[in-house]
Design an enzyme around this catalytic site. Structure first.
Site, mmCIF file in Angstrom:
data_model
loop_
_atom_site.group_PDB
_atom_site.id
_atom_site.type_symbol
_atom_site.label_atom_id
_atom_site.label_comp_id
_atom_site.label_asym_id
_atom_site.label_seq_id
_atom_site.Cartn_x
_atom_site.Cartn_y
_atom_site.Cartn_z
ATOM 1 N N LYS A 54 39.122 33.655 38.637
ATOM 2 C CA LYS A 54 37.401 33.708 38.883
ATOM 3 C C LYS A 54 36.716 33.394 37.240
ATOM 4 C CE LYS A 54 38.052 37.012 42.477
ATOM 5 N NZ LYS A 54 37.968 38.405 43.076
ATOM 6 N N GLN A 98 37.642 44.633 40.835
ATOM 7 C CA GLN A 98 38.880 43.902 41.661
ATOM 8 C C GLN A 98 39.286 45.029 42.445
ATOM 9 O OE1 GLN A 98 39.286 40.632 41.918
ATOM 10 N NE2 GLN A 98 40.933 40.803 43.170
ATOM 11 N N ASP A 121 29.996 40.900 45.337
ATOM 12 C CA ASP A 121 31.379 41.222 46.195
ATOM 13 C C ASP A 121 30.669 41.486 47.559
ATOM 14 O OD1 ASP A 121 33.913 40.938 45.574
ATOM 15 O OD2 ASP A 121 33.984 42.655 44.623
HETATM 16 N N1 GUN Z 1 40.948 41.946 46.365
HETATM 17 C C1 GUN Z 1 41.171 41.186 47.227
HETATM 18 N N2 GUN Z 1 40.010 40.394 47.799
HETATM 19 C C2 GUN Z 1 38.709 40.837 46.863
HETATM 20 C C3 GUN Z 1 37.477 40.344 46.760
HETATM 21 O O1 GUN Z 1 37.029 39.673 47.581
HETATM 22 N N3 GUN Z 1 36.914 41.056 45.955
HETATM 23 C C4 GUN Z 1 37.333 42.127 45.240
HETATM 24 N N4 GUN Z 1 36.827 42.668 44.305
HETATM 25 N N5 GUN Z 1 38.650 42.632 45.148
HETATM 26 C C5 GUN Z 1 39.552 41.669 45.917
#
Ligand code: GUN
Length: 295
Positions: A54, A98, A121
């Site tokens: 990311k 995350q 998110d």
């Molecule tokens: N863990 C797995 N998918 C995601 C996501 O889309 N966002 C976040 N913050 N954590 C994740």
């Protein structure tokens, strides 16, 4: 030979990112550089990889980013205090914590503590509520939004389709069902949401025009569960032991790809299907946040 029915997530994600460039240029012309801040807790290897990807994509687009790493044993209060600071820091338009989080930290407390207008998110209860109500002003969770966008751009219509989703998690299954059942363009699907207590799950799967596997069980979807010609979307990322592989393990999806690919009408490869779309939608949400916060 390149199988003709693959849905190329990498190429479609690149289109989504390319479409953001004029919006980024317009922000730049107003002196705004979007900022996206990441928070990781502990050293989960998969989370390190995801956040790294990311950050790399953000850098390529000219989005400022930074990652805060708290120790594995950090308290919920420490994380909430950090989020309070980031909420008030104007250089950050988007905040992402995350998942998964260590056991001592309650994810629902954390996601509710992020300012809804920085919640790229889409996990805050306000944004989840907006999603359910069909309010386009909120942030849509990145993986569900990415799956919707991926099929639209691959020329597959959700309209009136019977979509069977396997998995009712808060990150994918549940919000995807809410997104696709809306009376709206790019949605308007008939949604069946299956989970671990579903009776005769294979029979539900065989009635799907579009089957989305997002329950996190390695190679669960087998050829007998797929109607010939159906569209298959594999969201799973599962590490399984493999003595023959380097490191003693390898990644597989929720779909038994080799057996299902020949009978599917279209299918997402894994990797290279949904994953790149999740990242692209995060960038899109971050641009939206910067636009809305500086309007
Ligand atoms: N863990 C797995 N998918 C995601 C996501 O889309 N966002 C976040 N913050 N954590 C994740």
């Amino acid at each position: 030979m390149e199988p003709g029915n693959l849905i190329n997530g990498r190429a479609i994600a690149a289109q989504v990112l390319a479409d953001l460039r004029p919006r980024l240029a317009a922000l730049r012309a107003r002196g705004v550089q979007p900022g996206l801040v990441f928070v990781r807790v502990g050293e989960d290897p998969a989370s390190r990889v995801y956040v790294g990807r990311k950050e790399k994509t953000a850098a390529e687009l000219g989005i400022r980013s930074e990652t805060h790493v708290l120790p594995e044993n950090a308290s919920e209060a420490e994380l909430l205090e950090l989020l309070d600071r980031l909420n008030r820091d104007e250089q950050w338009h988007g905040i992402l914590v995350q998942a998964p989080l260590p056991r001592q930290i309650r994810p629902e407390r954390v996601y509710a503590a992020i300012r809804p207008d920085k919640d790229v998110d889409g996990f805050h209860p306000i944004n989840m509520g907006r999603l359910l109500l069909g309010d386009p002003g909120g942030f849509r969770p990145c993986t569900p939004a990415g799956i919707q966008e991926l099929l639209v751009r691959a020329g597959i219509s959700w309209e009136g389709a019977h979509v069977v989703i396997l998995g009712r998690g808060n990150i994918v299954g549940k919000p995807l069902a809410a997104l696709l059942c809306q009376k709206a363009p790019r949605a308007n699907a008939t949604v069946t949401l299956c989970h671990s207590a579903t009776r005769d799950l294979a029979a539900h799967c065989r009635r799907a025009d579009i089957l989305v596997a997002a329950m996190g069980v390695p190679e669960f979807v087998t050829a007998d569960m797929v109607r010939p010609g159906a569209v298959v979307v594999d969201v799973g990322v599962n590490r399984v032991p493999d003595p023959g592989a380097k490191g003693g393990s390898r990644l597989v999806g929720d779909v038994a790809f080799a057996a299902v690919q020949p009978i599917a009408g279209r299918i997402t490869p894994n990797p290279g299907g949904v994953g790149p779309m999740t990242i692209a939608m995060l960038m899109q949400n971050t641009v939206q946040a910067a636009e809305q916060l500086t309007a």
